[in-house]
Design a protein around this motif. Sequence first.
Motif, PDB file in Angstrom:
ATOM      1  N   GLN A  15      -5.944 -20.753 -26.228  1.00  0.00           N
ATOM      2  CA  GLN A  15      -5.526 -19.438 -26.785  1.00  0.00           C
ATOM      3  C   GLN A  15      -4.394 -19.127 -25.879  1.00  0.00           C
ATOM      4  O   GLN A  15      -4.329 -19.091 -24.608  1.00  0.00           O
ATOM      5  CB  GLN A  15      -6.607 -18.542 -26.421  1.00  0.00           C
ATOM      6  N   GLY A  23      -8.080 -24.498 -14.897  1.00  0.00           N
ATOM      7  CA  GLY A  23      -9.279 -24.963 -15.782  1.00  0.00           C
ATOM      8  C   GLY A  23      -8.747 -25.534 -16.961  1.00  0.00           C
ATOM      9  O   GLY A  23      -9.141 -26.522 -17.442  1.00  0.00           O
ATOM     10  N   ASN A  24      -7.763 -24.802 -17.633  1.00  0.00           N
ATOM     11  CA  ASN A  24      -7.105 -25.275 -18.767  1.00  0.00           C
ATOM     12  C   ASN A  24      -6.250 -26.291 -18.865  1.00  0.00           C
ATOM     13  O   ASN A  24      -6.411 -27.381 -19.588  1.00  0.00           O
ATOM     14  CB  ASN A  24      -5.997 -24.200 -19.473  1.00  0.00           C
ATOM     15  N   TYR A 133     -15.341 -15.884 -35.036  1.00  0.00           N
ATOM     16  CA  TYR A 133     -14.311 -16.903 -34.333  1.00  0.00           C
ATOM     17  C   TYR A 133     -14.726 -18.453 -34.519  1.00  0.00           C
ATOM     18  O   TYR A 133     -13.565 -19.044 -34.806  1.00  0.00           O
ATOM     19  CB  TYR A 133     -13.997 -16.517 -33.005  1.00  0.00           C
ATOM     20  N   MET A 137     -12.386 -21.569 -36.002  1.00  0.00           N
ATOM     21  CA  MET A 137     -12.104 -22.934 -34.866  1.00  0.00           C
ATOM     22  C   MET A 137     -12.505 -24.093 -35.803  1.00  0.00           C
ATOM     23  O   MET A 137     -11.992 -25.140 -35.718  1.00  0.00           O
ATOM     24  CB  MET A 137     -12.964 -22.664 -33.782  1.00  0.00           C
ATOM     25  N   ASP A 140      -9.702 -25.011 -37.969  1.00  0.00           N
ATOM     26  CA  ASP A 140      -8.674 -25.432 -37.277  1.00  0.00           C
ATOM     27  C   ASP A 140      -8.781 -26.963 -37.154  1.00  0.00           C
ATOM     28  O   ASP A 140      -7.738 -27.808 -37.410  1.00  0.00           O
ATOM     29  CB  ASP A 140      -8.595 -25.129 -35.726  1.00  0.00           C
ATOM     30  N   GLY A 152     -12.782 -28.617 -22.614  1.00  0.00           N
ATOM     31  CA  GLY A 152     -13.787 -28.354 -21.619  1.00  0.00           C
ATOM     32  C   GLY A 152     -15.059 -27.885 -21.895  1.00  0.00           C
ATOM     33  O   GLY A 152     -15.615 -27.793 -23.250  1.00  0.00           O
ATOM     34  N   ASP A 154     -17.168 -25.493 -21.784  1.00  0.00           N
ATOM     35  CA  ASP A 154     -17.700 -24.410 -22.518  1.00  0.00           C
ATOM     36  C   ASP A 154     -17.091 -24.192 -23.934  1.00  0.00           C
ATOM     37  O   ASP A 154     -17.634 -23.321 -24.674  1.00  0.00           O
ATOM     38  CB  ASP A 154     -16.826 -23.218 -21.861  1.00  0.00           C
ATOM     39  N   GLN A 155     -16.410 -25.220 -24.550  1.00  0.00           N
ATOM     40  CA  GLN A 155     -16.241 -25.262 -26.009  1.00  0.00           C
ATOM     41  C   GLN A 155     -17.351 -26.230 -26.700  1.00  0.00           C
ATOM     42  O   GLN A 155     -17.172 -26.194 -27.844  1.00  0.00           O
ATOM     43  CB  GLN A 155     -14.701 -25.650 -26.097  1.00  0.00           C
ATOM     44  N   VAL A 192     -14.081 -26.281 -14.498  1.00  0.00           N
ATOM     45  CA  VAL A 192     -13.441 -25.913 -13.033  1.00  0.00           C
ATOM     46  C   VAL A 192     -14.171 -24.556 -12.919  1.00  0.00           C
ATOM     47  O   VAL A 192     -14.014 -23.596 -13.875  1.00  0.00           O
ATOM     48  CB  VAL A 192     -11.797 -25.992 -13.127  1.00  0.00           C
ATOM     49  N   MET A 202     -13.932 -20.861 -13.966  1.00  0.00           N
ATOM     50  CA  MET A 202     -12.423 -20.221 -13.630  1.00  0.00           C
ATOM     51  C   MET A 202     -11.973 -19.777 -14.808  1.00  0.00           C
ATOM     52  O   MET A 202     -11.978 -20.526 -15.854  1.00  0.00           O
ATOM     53  CB  MET A 202     -11.439 -21.420 -12.988  1.00  0.00           C
TER      54      MET A 202
HETATM   55  P1  TYM Z   1      -9.518 -21.482 -24.366  1.00  0.00           P
HETATM   56  O1  TYM Z   1      -8.167 -20.971 -24.773  1.00  0.00           O
HETATM   57  O2  TYM Z   1     -10.358 -20.506 -23.659  1.00  0.00           O
HETATM   58  O3  TYM Z   1      -9.545 -22.673 -23.370  1.00  0.00           O
HETATM   59  C1  TYM Z   1      -8.517 -23.924 -23.751  1.00  0.00           C
HETATM   60  C2  TYM Z   1      -8.937 -24.999 -22.987  1.00  0.00           C
HETATM   61  O4  TYM Z   1      -9.147 -25.208 -21.821  1.00  0.00           O
HETATM   62  C3  TYM Z   1     -10.818 -25.361 -21.684  1.00  0.00           C
HETATM   63  N1  TYM Z   1     -11.008 -24.399 -20.308  1.00  0.00           N
HETATM   64  C4  TYM Z   1     -11.393 -25.220 -19.228  1.00  0.00           C
HETATM   65  N2  TYM Z   1     -12.024 -26.434 -18.883  1.00  0.00           N
HETATM   66  C5  TYM Z   1     -12.342 -26.544 -17.579  1.00  0.00           C
HETATM   67  N3  TYM Z   1     -12.772 -25.639 -16.737  1.00  0.00           N
HETATM   68  C6  TYM Z   1     -12.453 -24.276 -16.993  1.00  0.00           C
HETATM   69  N4  TYM Z   1     -12.770 -23.458 -16.082  1.00  0.00           N
HETATM   70  C7  TYM Z   1     -11.810 -24.109 -18.368  1.00  0.00           C
HETATM   71  N5  TYM Z   1     -11.355 -22.970 -18.789  1.00  0.00           N
HETATM   72  C8  TYM Z   1     -10.881 -23.160 -19.993  1.00  0.00           C
HETATM   73  C9  TYM Z   1     -11.749 -25.145 -22.548  1.00  0.00           C
HETATM   74  O5  TYM Z   1     -12.732 -25.702 -22.935  1.00  0.00           O
HETATM   75  C10 TYM Z   1     -10.499 -25.294 -23.928  1.00  0.00           C
HETATM   76  O6  TYM Z   1     -10.712 -26.935 -23.990  1.00  0.00           O
HETATM   77  N6  TYM Z   1     -11.963 -21.747 -28.877  1.00  0.00           N
HETATM   78  C11 TYM Z   1     -10.803 -22.323 -27.933  1.00  0.00           C
HETATM   79  C12 TYM Z   1      -9.752 -22.501 -28.560  1.00  0.00           C
HETATM   80  C13 TYM Z   1      -9.779 -23.318 -29.936  1.00  0.00           C
HETATM   81  C14 TYM Z   1      -9.955 -24.503 -30.000  1.00  0.00           C
HETATM   82  C15 TYM Z   1      -9.817 -24.810 -31.466  1.00  0.00           C
HETATM   83  C16 TYM Z   1      -9.995 -25.577 -29.239  1.00  0.00           C
HETATM   84  C17 TYM Z   1      -9.415 -22.850 -30.958  1.00  0.00           C
HETATM   85  N7  TYM Z   1      -9.591 -23.615 -32.029  1.00  0.00           N
HETATM   86  C18 TYM Z   1      -9.978 -26.106 -32.009  1.00  0.00           C
HETATM   87  C19 TYM Z   1     -10.293 -27.179 -30.045  1.00  0.00           C
HETATM   88  C20 TYM Z   1     -10.250 -27.219 -31.222  1.00  0.00           C
HETATM   89  C21 TYM Z   1     -10.442 -21.375 -26.816  1.00  0.00           C
HETATM   90  O7  TYM Z   1     -10.882 -20.348 -26.619  1.00  0.00           O
HETATM   91  O8  TYM Z   1     -10.192 -22.267 -25.518  1.00  0.00           O
END
Ligand code: TYM
Length: 338
Positions: A15, A23-24, A133, A137, A140, A152, A154-155, A192, A202
């Motif tokens: 996003q 983390g990202n 949402y 996803m 997508d 990560g 969380d998804q 992370v 994070m």
């Molecule tokens: P988003 O934008 O919150 O985060 C993007 C990616 O970063 C990873 N991530 C982390 N990984 C490890 N530790 C952390 N602290 C951390 N914070 C974020 C997330 O797991 C993610 O991989 N819904 C999704 C975006 C999305 C998406 C998709 C992803 C929309 N459509 C289709 C994959 C496929 C999201 O909000 O990620």
Amino acid sequence: MTEVVHTPRVFSGIQPSGGLTLGNYLGAIKRFVGMQNQGIETIYCMVDLHAITVWQDPEKLRHATRELCAGYIAAGLDAEKSILFNQSQVAAHAELGWIFSCVARMGWLNRMTQFKDKAGKNREKVSVGLYSYPTLMAADILLYHATHVPVGEDQKQHVELTRDIAAKFNHDYKVDFFPITEPVIEGEATRVMSLRDGSKKMSKSDPSDKSRINMTDDADTIAGKIRKAKTDADALPSEVEGLKGRPEAKNLISIYASLSDTTMANVLSDVGGKQFSEFKPMLADLAVSKLSPIADEMARLMQEPDEIDAILRKGADKARAIADPILAQTKDILGMVR
Ligand code: TYM
């Protein structure tokens, strides 16, 4: 019904809502680059339609989308090897998202923990989009018949929902059309944690900037945040077992391992017995050496917004060439006249 074998194709997205965090980078972008360089077809999206599930200042959304693209490229993604584009330029995402909102069940969405976390006590006031949402996803991912989705931890639940949607669609329409996509959650830093609280992820939305490392932080800021990171009073253990019950120590070791492309076990065999006062400067040096070149390159790319926009436009053209036929076939399956 003959089973369709889907060729491997990777899709993932981030996003453009605020800045990129470590983390990202470790949970997603660094792994996107790894998959690109394995020669698999890779598609990476800036999911601006997801970002507006909470209100975004239009100027900031534009900036964050370009900055995310700059981050992708600075970290090693190559617009010639991967398809890089922003979601809103490919209308099929929203169309398939609607179709999937008619496939997914309320009960499935009610179980999504991220919605519960994000909405908190404010459920009545959040947007309908924040709730639905995960169906977008799923669109997508399935719009490209993606077989693998690096994300990560969380998804994970959202990718599992994507699998449920694909299976229900295939079942309801008696087709073997959408693949059952695999989440790829690998490496030493799939979750992370905050530098201030080892029990919290994070996140770019944490009110404390000290809780995270931003991909645009300069060397002094990175070193300062690591120096002030919360730890406990004990020396580091020599084995991963010894990190049990020590979330802050585990987090810093996992960051070190991921940044240096090794395992936590390897890191601990080197630093076991050291105090944090000795380990933190090592981590700060490593983080600065890996992240500063990316931040510098992002800043350079951001000087040329027209070039970034051209990359996104070209990427969207390539994305549409894959997505539109899949959406058209979906409509045929549903019985929509075209
Ligand atoms: P988003 O934008 O919150 O985060 C993007 C990616 O970063 C990873 N991530 C982390 N990984 C490890 N530790 C952390 N602290 C951390 N914070 C974020 C997330 O797991 C993610 O991989 N819904 C999704 C975006 C999305 C998406 C998709 C992803 C929309 N459509 C289709 C994959 C496929 C999201 O909000 O990620």
